[in-house]
Write a protein that holds these residues in place. Structure first.
Motif, PDB file in Angstrom:
ATOM      1  N   GLU A 298       0.835  -1.212   0.000  1.00  0.00           N
ATOM      2  CA  GLU A 298       0.000   0.000   0.000  1.00  0.00           C
ATOM      3  C   GLU A 298       0.862   1.252   0.000  1.00  0.00           C
ATOM      4  O   GLU A 298       1.873   1.346   0.711  1.00  0.00           O
ATOM      5  N   LEU A 299       0.440   2.221  -0.817  1.00  0.00           N
ATOM      6  CA  LEU A 299       1.091   3.522  -0.920  1.00  0.00           C
ATOM      7  C   LEU A 299       0.035   4.596  -0.723  1.00  0.00           C
ATOM      8  O   LEU A 299      -1.060   4.519  -1.309  1.00  0.00           O
ATOM      9  N   GLY A 300       0.329   5.573   0.105  1.00  0.00           N
ATOM     10  CA  GLY A 300      -0.624   6.650   0.337  1.00  0.00           C
ATOM     11  C   GLY A 300       0.071   7.933   0.711  1.00  0.00           C
ATOM     12  O   GLY A 300       1.184   7.912   1.257  1.00  0.00           O
ATOM     13  N   GLY A 301      -0.579   9.050   0.418  1.00  0.00           N
ATOM     14  CA  GLY A 301       0.031  10.318   0.771  1.00  0.00           C
ATOM     15  C   GLY A 301      -0.871  11.495   0.488  1.00  0.00           C
ATOM     16  O   GLY A 301      -1.972  11.356  -0.062  1.00  0.00           O
ATOM     17  N   ASN A 302      -0.400  12.669   0.881  1.00  0.00           N
ATOM     18  CA  ASN A 302      -1.123  13.913   0.622  1.00  0.00           C
ATOM     19  C   ASN A 302      -0.138  15.069   0.558  1.00  0.00           C
ATOM     20  O   ASN A 302       0.989  14.980   1.062  1.00  0.00           O
ATOM     21  N   TYR A 303      -0.583  16.152  -0.082  1.00  0.00           N
ATOM     22  CA  TYR A 303       0.243  17.357  -0.195  1.00  0.00           C
ATOM     23  C   TYR A 303      -0.642  18.567   0.049  1.00  0.00           C
ATOM     24  O   TYR A 303      -1.701  18.720  -0.579  1.00  0.00           O
ATOM     25  N   ASN A 304      -0.210  19.411   0.970  1.00  0.00           N
ATOM     26  CA  ASN A 304      -0.989  20.574   1.367  1.00  0.00           C
ATOM     27  C   ASN A 304      -0.486  21.812   0.622  1.00  0.00           C
ATOM     28  O   ASN A 304       0.628  22.276   0.841  1.00  0.00           O
ATOM     29  N   PHE A 305      -1.320  22.343  -0.274  1.00  0.00           N
ATOM     30  CA  PHE A 305      -0.978  23.550  -1.023  1.00  0.00           C
ATOM     31  C   PHE A 305      -1.430  24.820  -0.302  1.00  0.00           C
ATOM     32  O   PHE A 305      -1.236  25.916  -0.812  1.00  0.00           O
ATOM     33  N   GLY A 306      -2.026  24.673   0.881  1.00  0.00           N
ATOM     34  CA  GLY A 306      -2.520  25.824   1.625  1.00  0.00           C
ATOM     35  C   GLY A 306      -3.981  26.078   1.351  1.00  0.00           C
ATOM     36  O   GLY A 306      -4.844  25.890   2.220  1.00  0.00           O
ATOM     37  N   ALA A 307      -4.301  26.485   0.129  1.00  0.00           N
ATOM     38  CA  ALA A 307      -5.695  26.749  -0.235  1.00  0.00           C
ATOM     39  C   ALA A 307      -6.473  25.454  -0.421  1.00  0.00           C
ATOM     40  O   ALA A 307      -7.705  25.440  -0.304  1.00  0.00           O
ATOM     41  N   PHE A 308      -5.766  24.352  -0.697  1.00  0.00           N
ATOM     42  CA  PHE A 308      -6.405  23.050  -0.843  1.00  0.00           C
ATOM     43  C   PHE A 308      -5.370  21.970  -0.579  1.00  0.00           C
ATOM     44  O   PHE A 308      -4.163  22.231  -0.537  1.00  0.00           O
ATOM     45  N   LYS A 309      -5.852  20.728  -0.449  1.00  0.00           N
ATOM     46  CA  LYS A 309      -4.996  19.594  -0.138  1.00  0.00           C
ATOM     47  C   LYS A 309      -5.370  18.434  -1.049  1.00  0.00           C
ATOM     48  O   LYS A 309      -6.559  18.127  -1.225  1.00  0.00           O
ATOM     49  N   LEU A 310      -4.371  17.757  -1.641  1.00  0.00           N
ATOM     50  CA  LEU A 310      -4.611  16.632  -2.530  1.00  0.00           C
ATOM     51  C   LEU A 310      -4.237  15.324  -1.848  1.00  0.00           C
ATOM     52  O   LEU A 310      -3.278  15.264  -1.074  1.00  0.00           O
ATOM     53  N   PHE A 311      -4.985  14.258  -2.182  1.00  0.00           N
ATOM     54  CA  PHE A 311      -4.793  12.944  -1.575  1.00  0.00           C
ATOM     55  C   PHE A 311      -4.750  11.883  -2.671  1.00  0.00           C
ATOM     56  O   PHE A 311      -5.437  11.991  -3.690  1.00  0.00           O
ATOM     57  N   ALA A 312      -3.976  10.814  -2.434  1.00  0.00           N
ATOM     58  CA  ALA A 312      -3.940   9.698  -3.376  1.00  0.00           C
ATOM     59  C   ALA A 312      -3.475   8.450  -2.645  1.00  0.00           C
ATOM     60  O   ALA A 312      -2.700   8.522  -1.687  1.00  0.00           O
ATOM     61  N   GLY A 313      -3.963   7.296  -3.107  1.00  0.00           N
ATOM     62  CA  GLY A 313      -3.565   6.034  -2.501  1.00  0.00           C
ATOM     63  C   GLY A 313      -3.725   4.876  -3.457  1.00  0.00           C
ATOM     64  O   GLY A 313      -4.556   4.921  -4.377  1.00  0.00           O
ATOM     65  N   TYR A 314      -2.921   3.835  -3.252  1.00  0.00           N
ATOM     66  CA  TYR A 314      -2.972   2.628  -4.089  1.00  0.00           C
ATOM     67  C   TYR A 314      -2.748   1.417  -3.200  1.00  0.00           C
ATOM     68  O   TYR A 314      -1.886   1.430  -2.312  1.00  0.00           O
ATOM     69  N   GLN A 315      -3.522   0.357  -3.440  1.00  0.00           N
ATOM     70  CA  GLN A 315      -3.341  -0.905  -2.715  1.00  0.00           C
ATOM     71  C   GLN A 315      -3.389  -2.071  -3.687  1.00  0.00           C
ATOM     72  O   GLN A 315      -4.253  -2.118  -4.574  1.00  0.00           O
ATOM     73  N   ARG A 316      -2.460  -3.019  -3.476  1.00  0.00           N
ATOM     74  CA  ARG A 316      -2.440  -4.246  -4.262  1.00  0.00           C
ATOM     75  C   ARG A 316      -2.380  -5.428  -3.315  1.00  0.00           C
ATOM     76  O   ARG A 316      -1.526  -5.477  -2.422  1.00  0.00           O
ATOM     77  N   GLY A 317      -3.288  -6.368  -3.504  1.00  0.00           N
ATOM     78  CA  GLY A 317      -3.324  -7.566  -2.679  1.00  0.00           C
ATOM     79  C   GLY A 317      -3.172  -8.816  -3.516  1.00  0.00           C
ATOM     80  O   GLY A 317      -3.799  -8.931  -4.581  1.00  0.00           O
ATOM     81  N   LYS A 318      -2.337  -9.745  -3.064  1.00  0.00           N
ATOM     82  CA  LYS A 318      -2.136 -11.016  -3.748  1.00  0.00           C
ATOM     83  C   LYS A 318      -2.279 -12.165  -2.762  1.00  0.00           C
ATOM     84  O   LYS A 318      -2.062 -11.993  -1.571  1.00  0.00           O
ATOM     85  N   ASP A 319      -2.625 -13.338  -3.296  1.00  0.00           N
ATOM     86  CA  ASP A 319      -2.788 -14.548  -2.481  1.00  0.00           C
ATOM     87  C   ASP A 319      -3.733 -14.284  -1.308  1.00  0.00           C
ATOM     88  O   ASP A 319      -3.463 -14.683  -0.165  1.00  0.00           O
ATOM     89  N   LEU A 320      -4.828 -13.634  -1.615  1.00  0.00           N
ATOM     90  CA  LEU A 320      -5.782 -13.265  -0.576  1.00  0.00           C
ATOM     91  C   LEU A 320      -6.588 -14.481  -0.146  1.00  0.00           C
ATOM     92  O   LEU A 320      -6.924 -15.351  -0.944  1.00  0.00           O
ATOM     93  N   THR A 321      -6.897 -14.522   1.131  1.00  0.00           N
ATOM     94  CA  THR A 321      -7.729 -15.591   1.661  1.00  0.00           C
ATOM     95  C   THR A 321      -8.581 -15.044   2.792  1.00  0.00           C
ATOM     96  O   THR A 321      -8.103 -14.249   3.602  1.00  0.00           O
ATOM     97  N   PRO A 322      -9.857 -15.407   2.845  1.00  0.00           N
ATOM     98  CA  PRO A 322     -10.738 -14.858   3.883  1.00  0.00           C
ATOM     99  C   PRO A 322     -10.687 -15.680   5.152  1.00  0.00           C
ATOM    100  O   PRO A 322     -10.109 -16.763   5.199  1.00  0.00           O
ATOM    101  N   GLY A 323     -11.339 -15.174   6.183  1.00  0.00           N
ATOM    102  CA  GLY A 323     -11.429 -15.905   7.443  1.00  0.00           C
ATOM    103  C   GLY A 323     -11.722 -14.958   8.578  1.00  0.00           C
ATOM    104  O   GLY A 323     -11.705 -13.743   8.410  1.00  0.00           O
ATOM    105  N   SER A 324     -11.969 -15.499   9.751  1.00  0.00           N
ATOM    106  CA  SER A 324     -12.328 -14.668  10.897  1.00  0.00           C
ATOM    107  C   SER A 324     -11.459 -14.951  12.114  1.00  0.00           C
ATOM    108  O   SER A 324     -11.779 -14.548  13.211  1.00  0.00           O
TER     109      SER A 324
END
Length: 437
Positions: A298-324
């Motif tokens: 996972e990659l995520g971040g933000n940049y504050n320009f003062g008047a506004f703020k930008l956000f972005a993120g990416y996630q990659r999952g492999k060999d996923l398996t469910p459970g509790s």
């Protein structure tokens, strides 16, 4: 008046009695006080030396006791200054209106409900922070945090006493920090950087608020916490901090390993994490014990320009398996999975999804005491044969600070993609209040 003040006043009075006694004797001599005679020679009467010595010793003793009391008071003050206990928390409740998809469990119906903030994040909680200064740049810390559902008054996280966090740590200003116990997992921390309201409201990419016929699915996999973890956090050097965490697992729970890097300096905040688990036993999607499962980058971040703020993120999952039986709940005979994935069974997809690609982009604008945020999140789930299903969501929200500790908020999320008609929360509108303390 305390004991020290009383003792100091008594010492002061005793000291004042010494010159007064001398003055009284002089007055008696000046006015012809009777004198002893020896062979017709007048002899000045002697003052009782024992009484003067006794007075001096008593005064000295009292002064010594006063100094001791003062010293003890100073030591106690220093000890209190070196240790602190802080009670903190927040109560977060919101009203929600849902319009469901035609093929969802609600079959196209609408639903009005009151929900704790935990449904979309961050949720109600209370906690204790303990910090002790050990000297030489070393501190001992404790964090105990309990989650609860404010809409119904029950405990969250499966009824755990301190289900949100429970760890002890040693912190060195030069060497970093070691934490032992239940802690936030790395991809949860990275996600907090990629959306306008830091993992709160329906704009939260990892919100557990997407309900399909087979169960809850998250657009970004988000298992917030992990048990029995040992984490090392390096000191921050020029804005860069590195973290490593392992959780060996107990019983049937999978063994977890994770790495994270965070750069925070000036207007830029960016983080990258990689996590994986070793399966204890074979489960759905796991060929054998010891297989590597739930590889999450996972990659995520933000940049504050003062008047506004930008956000972005990416996630990659492999060999996923469910459970509790991985991070959140106790081990079960079915085996552990190392991460909290409720279901990977999706409508129209043959077999469970084993891979995920997801991204989110957004922006926020401060307007006085208000902040307006918008984002778009999209996920693509794939099975072993390469077939896929998609789910997207457009989110718009606003928060308004009534004070430093009280916030009202409102948000709306509208889903699209292949799975939109299978989602209870095809459209979700919410308005709520969050009070911190």
């Amino acid at each position: 008046m305390n004991d020290f003040d009383s003792l100091a006043e008594e010492v002061r009075l005793k000291v004042q009695q010494c010159p007064r006694a001398a003055q009284a004797a002089a007055r008696k001599r000046a006015h012809g006080a009777p004198a002893h005679t020896t062979s017709g020679v007048a002899v000045e009467p002697r003052r009782p030396a024992a009484s003067s010595l006794s007075l001096m010793m008593e005064t000295t003793s009292m002064m010594t006791k006063g100094a001791a009391v003062a010293a003890m008071g100073m030591v106690a003050g220093v000890a209190l200054a070196q240790s602190s206990v802080t009670l903190y928390g927040q109560v977060d409740v919101n009203y929600q209106h849902l319009r469901s998809g035609d093929s969802s469990p609600l079959a196209g119906q609408s639903l009005n409900r009151l929900a704790d903030g935990g449904v979309t994040g961050p949720g109600s909680r209370w906690g204790l922070r303990v910090s002790e200064d050990l000297g030489n740049g070393l501190k001992a810390n404790v964090v105990l945090e309990s989650g609860f559902n404010a809409d119904v008054g029950t405990s969250a996280q499966g009824g755990r006493l301190f289900g949100r966090q429970a760890f002890v740590s040693l912190v060195s200003a030069s060497a970093g920090e070691i934490r032992l116990g239940r802690q936030y997992i790395f991809h949860e921390e990275v996600q907090a950087l990629n959306n306008p309201f830091a993992n709160s409201t329906i704009l939260n990419p990892g919100a557990p608020s997407v309900t399909l016929p087979a169960g809850v699915v998250q657009m970004f996999i988000d298992a917030p916490r992990i048990d029995n973890a040992v984490q090392y956090l390096s000191p921050s050097v020029a804005g860069l901090r590195l973290q490593a965490m392992v959780a060996a697992g107990e019983g049937l729970v999978d063994r977890y390993h994770g790495l994270k890097g965070l750069y925070a300096k000036g207007p830029l905040n960016v983080a990258l994490s990689y996590e994986q688990s070793k399966a204890r036993v074979a489960t759905a999607g796991v060929a054998a014990a010891g297989d590597t499962v739930n590889r999450i980058l996972e990659l995520g971040g933000n940049y504050n320009f003062g008047a506004f703020k930008l956000f972005a993120g990416y996630q990659r999952g492999k060999d996923l398996t469910p459970g509790s039986s991985g991070i959140i709940t106790a081990p079960s005979p079915a085996g552990g999975v190392g991460t909290q994935i409720a279901t990977l069974t999706l409508p129209g997809l043959a077999g469970p999804a084993t891979r995920l690609k997801a991204y989110t982009v957004g922006a926020s604008v401060p307007i006085g005491a208000a902040t307006v945020g918008v984002n778009y999140t999209r996920s693509q789930f794939e099975n072993a044969a390469g077939a896929d299903r998609t789910l997207g969501r457009v989110g718009l929200g606003v928060t308004y600070s009534l004070s430093k500790l009280t916030t009202v908020y409102s948000a709306i999320g509208v889903h699209n993609g292949d799975l939109k008609e299978f989602v209870n929360e095809k459209t979700l509108f919410q308005v709520g209040v969050r009070k911190a303390f």
